[in-house]
Design an enzyme around this catalytic site. Structure first.
Site, PDB file in Angstrom:
ATOM      1  N   SER A  48     -57.126 -80.085   2.640  1.00 30.63           N
ATOM      2  CA  SER A  48     -57.898 -80.376   3.850  1.00 30.63           C
ATOM      3  C   SER A  48     -58.785 -81.606   3.827  1.00 30.63           C
ATOM      4  O   SER A  48     -59.331 -81.978   4.861  1.00 30.63           O
ATOM      5  CB  SER A  48     -58.750 -79.171   4.238  1.00 30.63           C
ATOM      6  OG  SER A  48     -57.951 -78.231   4.884  1.00 30.63           O
TER       7      SER A  48
ATOM      8  N   SER B 163     -57.912 -79.411   7.349  1.00 31.00           N
ATOM      9  CA  SER B 163     -58.847 -78.880   8.312  1.00 31.00           C
ATOM     10  C   SER B 163     -60.080 -79.747   8.534  1.00 31.00           C
ATOM     11  O   SER B 163     -60.804 -79.542   9.493  1.00 31.00           O
ATOM     12  CB  SER B 163     -59.285 -77.494   7.861  1.00 31.00           C
ATOM     13  OG  SER B 163     -60.002 -77.584   6.631  1.00 31.00           O
TER      14      SER B 163
ATOM     15  N   LYS C 156     -68.940 -81.718   7.469  1.00 32.39           N
ATOM     16  CA  LYS C 156     -68.035 -80.679   7.980  1.00 32.39           C
ATOM     17  C   LYS C 156     -68.837 -79.411   8.266  1.00 32.39           C
ATOM     18  O   LYS C 156     -69.760 -79.061   7.517  1.00 32.39           O
ATOM     19  CB  LYS C 156     -66.943 -80.408   6.942  1.00 32.39           C
ATOM     20  CG  LYS C 156     -65.805 -79.522   7.448  1.00 32.39           C
ATOM     21  CD  LYS C 156     -64.724 -79.373   6.374  1.00 32.39           C
ATOM     22  CE  LYS C 156     -63.559 -78.506   6.827  1.00 32.39           C
ATOM     23  NZ  LYS C 156     -62.521 -78.367   5.801  1.00 32.39           N
TER      24      LYS C 156
HETATM   25  N1  GLN Z   1     -53.612 -76.671   5.395  1.00 34.13           N
HETATM   26  C1  GLN Z   1     -53.970 -75.726   4.383  1.00 34.13           C
HETATM   27  C2  GLN Z   1     -54.165 -74.364   4.981  1.00 34.13           C
HETATM   28  O1  GLN Z   1     -54.057 -74.249   6.161  1.00 34.13           O
HETATM   29  C3  GLN Z   1     -55.193 -76.186   3.636  1.00 34.13           C
HETATM   30  C4  GLN Z   1     -56.463 -75.849   4.272  1.00 34.13           C
HETATM   31  C5  GLN Z   1     -57.633 -76.352   3.514  1.00 34.13           C
HETATM   32  O2  GLN Z   1     -57.491 -77.105   2.557  1.00 34.13           O
HETATM   33  N2  GLN Z   1     -58.794 -75.887   3.904  1.00 34.13           N
HETATM   34  O3  GLN Z   1     -54.426 -73.432   4.282  1.00 34.13           O
END
Ligand code: GLN
Length: 469
Positions: A177, A153, A78
């Site tokens: 994410s 994400s 990532k």
């Molecule tokens: N979907 C969650 C957010 O938008 C989690 C994001 C993440 O885990 N980086 O904050």
């Protein structure tokens, strides 16, 4: 031989050790899939130019007698995890040309093990999102249905593995994410216990919530990567060791908070969940009901604490020290121009929310309250996990959504995280494991089941995951 790019890491590792295949062949197989599918999927922000050299080097290390199970295994990383000498942009214009000056601790560990890095994967900008549509460089498509999102994400990492363009990947998980994209693409995704894996060299989102972890095809693969990347690190004072949490005896009791499985959960997702519980029962697990009354607040608590930490972590991008730099007529204008141009709409929204909940006059009403609620939530989860070994829910309320379906409505996007944010707030480890597919518009779309365990008890997650697999 069947397509090498479809192997699990464990299978590929066995073939490498047996001398049946080379790392170079594995890398070539992934590059061939990238050639075929990446144009449509856009899992990667960059496929590294030296993949073949890395693979050859791994083959040389093996010839010299090294034998690590990850030696020569192609992984996708990532884009918020630093690899020395390579760009790490967090899918943001702010860091588009930022070259990492050092390796993240987890990267150093993977390099020591001999993994091959295929490339850096697309993500929501600074990991803000649940669909990978918030990337400054365009969305990633779900390999199971290209009209749908891969989740986020860590959507690029998930799509790379699900699309056979890597054998496994690293993601980061602040509120789901890793687990949510794993669920949407039919993979296993692990969010380790807070502190189990070093955060040194990760581009921070919410420092009290962030953990890096694997996205893989099997539970064994997730366990393998976790065992390599975990461990105490002098560069991250929040890391823990094996002794931090008491060892638990391996138990087989699963608690299900049925009161959470109601509104907004797709019926067929619930059916897959119930039949997974049946499989677990057949595997000797006992399933009982548990109550988590405070979980209903988790999303609200998360969306106060997370933006507060985001606004703090993103304050360092000021046009002076890192990344994008735009000049105005005053220092204030430098900041305004740099930050206005560098951050996308979602990052700006979170900076404003976070600054608001932290500001004098609102701190007590929002951030202070959320912090106490978080403490209560942690106590509640700990209480439940003293009577059961695991808590199970679906990972997500639905299968992958359509590209564009939720982009106009940030609140609807936030609701996707309903089952995943609790583990980040409480620091517990949680895993998403595939639980079959549901049909949407003639396509079979994967969905996942989530298990949460006591702090330090990743072993219970792997055991349940394997029982289901
Ligand atoms: N979907 C969650 C957010 O938008 C989690 C994001 C993440 O885990 N980086 O904050």
């Amino acid at each position: 031989m069947s397509n090498l790019a479809e192997l699990s890491i464990t299978e590929a590792g066995e073939k490498l050790i047996a001398g049946e295949i080379t790392s170079l062949q594995l890398a070539e197989a992934c590059l061939a899939e990238i050639e075929k599918r990446e144009g449509a999927i856009h899992a990667y922000l960059e496929v590294f130019a030296d993949v073949r050299e890395q693979a050859k080097h791994a083959d040389e290390r093996r010839a010299a007698g090294e034998n690590h199970p990850l030696l020569g295994i192609p992984l996708a990383i990532k884009d918020n995890i630093l690899i020395e000498g390579r760009v790490a942009s967090a899918a943001s214009k702010m860091l588009e040309n930022y070259v990492a000056a050092y390796d993240a601790t987890i990267i150093q560990k993977l390099k020591d093990a001999g993994a091959v890095f295929i490339g850096r994967t697309n993500m929501d900008e600074f990991a803000h999102g649940s669909s990978t549509e918030n990337s400054a460089f365009g969305p990633t498509k779900n390999p199971h249905d290209e009209s749908r999102v891969p989740g986020g994400s860590s959507g690029g990492s998930a799509a790379a593995v699900a699309g056979c363009m890597a054998l496994g990947a690293l993601g980061t998980d602040t509120g789901g994410s890793i687990r949510e994209p794993a669920s949407f693409t039919g993979l296993v995704g692990l969010k380790p216990t807070y502190g189990a894996v070093s955060r040194s060299g990760l581009i921070a989102m919410g420092s009290s919530l962030d953990q890096a972890g694997p996205l893989t095809r099997t539970v064994e693969d997730a366990e393998l990567i976790f065992n390599v990347i975990k461990g105490k690190d002098t560069l991250d004072s929040t890391t823990i060791d094996e002794e931090t949490y008491p060892k638990r005896s391996a138990g087989k009791k699963i608690g299900v908070p049925r009161h959470l499985l109601q509104d907004g959960l797709d019926r067929d997702v619930l059916e897959r969940f119930e039949s997974s519980l049946d499989t677990l029962r057949a595997g000797g697990y006992e399933i009982v009901d548990v109550e988590l009354p405070l979980s209903g607040l988790a999303l609200a608590v998360y969306y106060v604490i997370m933006p507060a930490e985001v606004s703090t972590n993103l304050a360092r991008f000021d046009g002076v020290r890192y990344g994008l730099s735009r000049k105005g007529d005053s220092l204030f204008e430098d900041y305004a121009k740099t930050r206005g141009e560098g951050f996308g709409p979602e990052a700006r929204r979170r900076i404003m929310l976070g600054t608001y909940v932290l500001s004098a006059g609102y701190y007590d009403a929002y951030f202070g309250k959320a912090t106490s609620a978080r403490r209560e939530l942690r106590a509640e989860v700990e209480r439940v996990l003293s009577s059961v070994d695991l808590i199970a829910t679906p990972t997500t309320t639905s299968a992958a959504t359509k590209i564009g379906e939720k982009t106009e409505d940030p609140l609807a996007m936030y609701l996707l995280d309903i089952f995943t944010v609790t583990a980040n707030l409480t620091g517990n480890p949680a895993i998403s494991v595939p639980m079959g597919t549901v049909e949407r518009e003639g396509k079979e779309l994967p969905v996942g089941i989530q298990f949460t365990a006591a702090h330090g008890d990743e072993a219970a997650l792997f055991a349940a995951g394997k029982a289901l697999q």
